[in-house]
Design a protein around this motif. Structure first.
Motif, PDB file in Angstrom:
ATOM      1  N   PRO A  29       0.811  -1.230   0.000  1.00 31.46           N
ATOM      2  CA  PRO A  29       0.000   0.000   0.000  1.00 31.46           C
ATOM      3  C   PRO A  29       0.840   1.274   0.000  1.00 31.46           C
ATOM      4  CG  PRO A  29      -0.852  -1.579   1.584  1.00 31.46           C
ATOM      5  CD  PRO A  29       0.462  -2.098   1.137  1.00 31.46           C
ATOM      6  N   PHE A  30       1.940   1.263   0.741  1.00 33.32           N
ATOM      7  CA  PHE A  30       2.777   2.459   0.781  1.00 33.32           C
ATOM      8  C   PHE A  30       3.440   2.713  -0.566  1.00 33.32           C
ATOM      9  CE2 PHE A  30       6.743   4.711   2.279  1.00 33.32           C
ATOM     10  CZ  PHE A  30       6.090   5.889   2.591  1.00 33.32           C
ATOM     11  N   ALA A  31       3.881   1.647  -1.235  1.00 33.82           N
ATOM     12  CA  ALA A  31       4.468   1.812  -2.568  1.00 33.82           C
ATOM     13  C   ALA A  31       3.429   2.325  -3.561  1.00 33.82           C
ATOM     14  CB  ALA A  31       5.054   0.487  -3.047  1.00 33.82           C
ATOM     15  N   THR A  32       2.203   1.810  -3.464  1.00 36.62           N
ATOM     16  CA  THR A  32       1.129   2.302  -4.332  1.00 36.62           C
ATOM     17  C   THR A  32       0.838   3.779  -4.075  1.00 36.62           C
ATOM     18  OG1 THR A  32       0.149   0.084  -4.327  1.00 36.62           O
ATOM     19  CG2 THR A  32      -1.252   1.907  -5.041  1.00 36.62           C
ATOM     20  N   MET A  33       0.838   4.157  -2.801  1.00 38.63           N
ATOM     21  CA  MET A  33       0.585   5.550  -2.452  1.00 38.63           C
ATOM     22  C   MET A  33       1.693   6.452  -2.990  1.00 38.63           C
ATOM     23  SD  MET A  33      -0.445   6.991   1.293  1.00 38.63           S
ATOM     24  CE  MET A  33       1.115   6.443   2.034  1.00 38.63           C
ATOM     25  N   ILE A  34       2.927   6.000  -2.925  1.00 35.54           N
ATOM     26  CA  ILE A  34       4.038   6.788  -3.466  1.00 35.54           C
ATOM     27  C   ILE A  34       3.883   6.954  -4.969  1.00 35.54           C
ATOM     28  CG2 ILE A  34       6.524   6.796  -3.861  1.00 35.54           C
ATOM     29  CD1 ILE A  34       6.888   5.441  -1.182  1.00 35.54           C
ATOM     30  N   ALA A  35       3.503   5.867  -5.659  1.00 37.30           N
ATOM     31  CA  ALA A  35       3.326   5.951  -7.112  1.00 37.30           C
ATOM     32  C   ALA A  35       2.212   6.926  -7.479  1.00 37.30           C
ATOM     33  CB  ALA A  35       3.035   4.555  -7.670  1.00 37.30           C
ATOM     34  N   VAL A  36       1.084   6.862  -6.758  1.00 45.65           N
ATOM     35  CA  VAL A  36      -0.042   7.744  -7.061  1.00 45.65           C
ATOM     36  C   VAL A  36       0.324   9.200  -6.786  1.00 45.65           C
ATOM     37  CG1 VAL A  36      -2.420   8.314  -6.401  1.00 45.65           C
ATOM     38  CG2 VAL A  36      -1.742   5.929  -6.669  1.00 45.65           C
ATOM     39  N   SER A  37       1.197   9.441  -5.830  1.00 43.62           N
ATOM     40  CA  SER A  37       1.553  10.824  -5.492  1.00 43.62           C
ATOM     41  C   SER A  37       2.269  11.535  -6.626  1.00 43.62           C
ATOM     42  CB  SER A  37       2.429  10.838  -4.234  1.00 43.62           C
ATOM     43  OG  SER A  37       3.704  10.259  -4.501  1.00 43.62           O
ATOM     44  N   PHE A  38       2.802  10.780  -7.606  1.00 44.83           N
ATOM     45  CA  PHE A  38       3.464  11.388  -8.753  1.00 44.83           C
ATOM     46  C   PHE A  38       2.559  11.431  -9.990  1.00 44.83           C
ATOM     47  CE2 PHE A  38       7.070   9.928  -6.197  1.00 44.83           C
ATOM     48  CZ  PHE A  38       7.847  11.077  -6.173  1.00 44.83           C
ATOM     49  N   PHE A  39       1.313  10.987  -9.853  1.00 45.35           N
ATOM     50  CA  PHE A  39       0.396  10.988 -10.994  1.00 45.35           C
ATOM     51  C   PHE A  39      -0.063  12.404 -11.313  1.00 45.35           C
ATOM     52  CE2 PHE A  39      -1.260   6.331 -10.728  1.00 45.35           C
ATOM     53  CZ  PHE A  39       0.021   5.891 -10.956  1.00 45.35           C
ATOM     54  N   GLN A  40      -0.576  12.562 -12.535  1.00 47.08           N
ATOM     55  CA  GLN A  40      -1.081  13.853 -13.002  1.00 47.08           C
ATOM     56  C   GLN A  40      -2.588  13.890 -12.851  1.00 47.08           C
ATOM     57  OE1 GLN A  40       0.721  16.609 -14.387  1.00 47.08           O
ATOM     58  NE2 GLN A  40      -1.280  17.572 -14.079  1.00 47.08           N
ATOM     59  N   ARG A  41      -3.083  14.920 -12.169  1.00 53.78           N
ATOM     60  CA  ARG A  41      -4.522  15.068 -11.997  1.00 53.78           C
ATOM     61  C   ARG A  41      -5.138  15.677 -13.239  1.00 53.78           C
ATOM     62  NH1 ARG A  41      -8.348  18.874  -9.925  1.00 53.78           N
ATOM     63  NH2 ARG A  41     -10.051  17.854  -8.781  1.00 53.78           N
ATOM     64  N   GLU A  42      -6.290  15.112 -13.659  1.00 57.03           N
ATOM     65  CA  GLU A  42      -7.011  15.600 -14.817  1.00 57.03           C
ATOM     66  C   GLU A  42      -8.317  16.251 -14.381  1.00 57.03           C
ATOM     67  OE1 GLU A  42      -5.637  15.562 -17.651  1.00 57.03           O
ATOM     68  OE2 GLU A  42      -3.981  14.153 -17.323  1.00 57.03           O
ATOM     69  N   TYR A  47      -7.208  11.024 -12.795  1.00 56.25           N
ATOM     70  CA  TYR A  47      -5.764  11.203 -12.808  1.00 56.25           C
ATOM     71  C   TYR A  47      -5.145  10.113 -13.672  1.00 56.25           C
ATOM     72  CZ  TYR A  47      -6.302   7.800  -8.985  1.00 56.25           C
ATOM     73  OH  TYR A  47      -6.668   6.717  -8.227  1.00 56.25           O
ATOM     74  N   THR A  48      -4.034  10.447 -14.270  1.00 62.25           N
ATOM     75  CA  THR A  48      -3.367   9.538 -15.196  1.00 62.25           C
ATOM     76  C   THR A  48      -1.955   9.251 -14.699  1.00 62.25           C
ATOM     77  OG1 THR A  48      -2.613  11.426 -16.518  1.00 62.25           O
ATOM     78  CG2 THR A  48      -4.679  10.360 -17.171  1.00 62.25           C
ATOM     79  N   PRO A  49      -1.440   8.033 -14.973  1.00 60.23           N
ATOM     80  CA  PRO A  49      -0.064   7.713 -14.564  1.00 60.23           C
ATOM     81  C   PRO A  49       0.937   8.649 -15.222  1.00 60.23           C
ATOM     82  CG  PRO A  49      -1.284   5.726 -15.148  1.00 60.23           C
ATOM     83  CD  PRO A  49      -2.135   6.890 -15.570  1.00 60.23           C
ATOM     84  N   ALA A  50       1.799   9.215 -14.424  1.00 58.16           N
ATOM     85  CA  ALA A  50       2.838  10.122 -14.908  1.00 58.16           C
ATOM     86  C   ALA A  50       3.926  10.186 -13.839  1.00 58.16           C
ATOM     87  CB  ALA A  50       2.262  11.501 -15.199  1.00 58.16           C
ATOM     88  N   PHE A  51       4.895  11.036 -14.079  1.00 53.70           N
ATOM     89  CA  PHE A  51       5.949  11.237 -13.080  1.00 53.70           C
ATOM     90  C   PHE A  51       6.216  12.731 -12.994  1.00 53.70           C
ATOM     91  CE2 PHE A  51      10.262  11.228 -11.323  1.00 53.70           C
ATOM     92  CZ  PHE A  51      10.088  10.358 -10.264  1.00 53.70           C
ATOM     93  N   VAL A  52       5.325  13.419 -12.272  1.00 54.81           N
ATOM     94  CA  VAL A  52       5.427  14.862 -12.110  1.00 54.81           C
ATOM     95  C   VAL A  52       5.566  15.187 -10.627  1.00 54.81           C
ATOM     96  CG1 VAL A  52       4.103  15.352 -14.205  1.00 54.81           C
ATOM     97  CG2 VAL A  52       2.912  15.076 -12.031  1.00 54.81           C
ATOM     98  N   PHE A  53       6.160  16.334 -10.366  1.00 56.98           N
ATOM     99  CA  PHE A  53       6.386  16.774  -8.985  1.00 56.98           C
ATOM    100  C   PHE A  53       5.425  17.886  -8.580  1.00 56.98           C
ATOM    101  CE2 PHE A  53      10.367  14.879 -10.284  1.00 56.98           C
ATOM    102  CZ  PHE A  53      10.742  14.144  -9.172  1.00 56.98           C
ATOM    103  N   ASP A  54       4.347  18.053  -9.359  1.00 56.72           N
ATOM    104  CA  ASP A  54       3.416  19.147  -9.075  1.00 56.72           C
ATOM    105  C   ASP A  54       2.759  18.990  -7.708  1.00 56.72           C
ATOM    106  OD1 ASP A  54       4.077  19.981 -11.567  1.00 56.72           O
ATOM    107  OD2 ASP A  54       2.203  19.361 -12.527  1.00 56.72           O
TER     108      ASP A  54
END
Length: 284
Positions: A29-42, A47-54
């Protein structure tokens, strides 16, 4: 008893089950949460998978800084209040008769059995205008008329301290019970007053325990969610409330995940600091 080092893979068998539970219920769950935290909100809450620091860049905003600052301040205030009240209370409890200790410990354990919802609504009733404690003050002549004490910072602080206080006592109690009473007796023999003996003998002897208690209560208060909503105003909401607001009501899961990652990392850092301080103490 001699301890043998593991010689084969089967010797690690007892560790497989807890390691699997830790992986399934924390690492994944923590790894999933980390991955989602870099997703792009639409738009529309998607939200879509991405690697942004917004999402992490929003930590620099004034609004997040205020919420984070208040959450840290509230957690520190609750931790210090619990320890300041808990140390003398637990010390007197450990020096009381066995029957008195049992009664108080059972009472504290009964508080732990209450849910946060029950505690929140109980304190909201006590702080209300119609059935609250101010009616008693009016009857005693201390106030002219009853008034509501919620929503306010004092109500949030009181309820959170009440909820965390049993944990404080239960952590301090074993250390104070094991403390040699002859130490304070020796200090009294040398001319120290009871208060001076307490602060010069008991408190320094519990340094590591006090630090661990402060960190534990701080982490507990930092994750408090319901009490700030029931007893406080929006400016009294903690980071946990903001995470829920962003995830559920604002449909901004990436930003909520980023804040949750930050909260978990702060908690893990404090736990690591506590372990490091304990190791340094033992090394000395």
């Amino acid at each position: 008893m001699r301890r043998d080092e593991p010689q084969r893979l089967a010797d690690y068998g007892p560790l497989f089950f807890p390691a699997g539970m830790l992986t399934v219920f924390f690492v994944v769950p923590f790894a999933t949460m980390i991955a989602v935290s870099f997703f792009q909100r639409e738009q529309g809450g998607f939200y879509t998978p991405a690697f942004v620091f917004d999402n992490y860049a929003r930590f620099l905003s004034l609004f997040f800084g205020k919420v984070l600052g208040f959450s840290l301040f509230l957690a520190v205030a609750v931790a210090i209040t619990c320890v300041v009240i808990g140390i003398p209370f637990t010390y007197l409890l450990s020096r009381s008769a066995r029957k008195i200790q049992v009664v108080w410990l059972v009472a504290l354990l009964s508080i732990l059995s209450l849910s946060e919802v029950m505690i929140g609504f109980a304190w909201s009733t006590l702080f209300s205008r119609t059935a609250g404690v101010t009616n008693l003050f009016v009857w005693l002549g201390l106030m002219a008329q009853p008034q509501a004490l919620t929503p306010s910072f004092g109500a949030v602080m009181t309820a959170m301290t009440y909820q965390a206080f049993p944990y404080t006592v239960l952590v301090l109690y074993p250390a104070l019970v094991r403390l040699d009473p002859t130490l304070t007796e020796a200090a009294r023999t040398l001319g120290a007053s009871p208060v001076k003996a307490f602060f010069t003998v008991v408190v320094p002897a519990l340094r590591n325990t006090i630090l661990a208690t402060l960190i534990m209560v701080f982490i507990f208060a930092l994750g408090c969610y319901l009490l700030p909503q029931l007893l406080g105003r929006p400016q009294h909401w903690t980071l946990s409330v903001l995470i829920t607001d962003q995830a559920v009501y604002q449909s901004n899961m990436p930003f909520a995940a980023a804040m949750a990652v930050f909260l978990v990392l702060v908690s893990l850092a404090l736990v690591g600091l506590s372990l490091y301080a304990g190791q340094q103490r033992q090394a000395k």
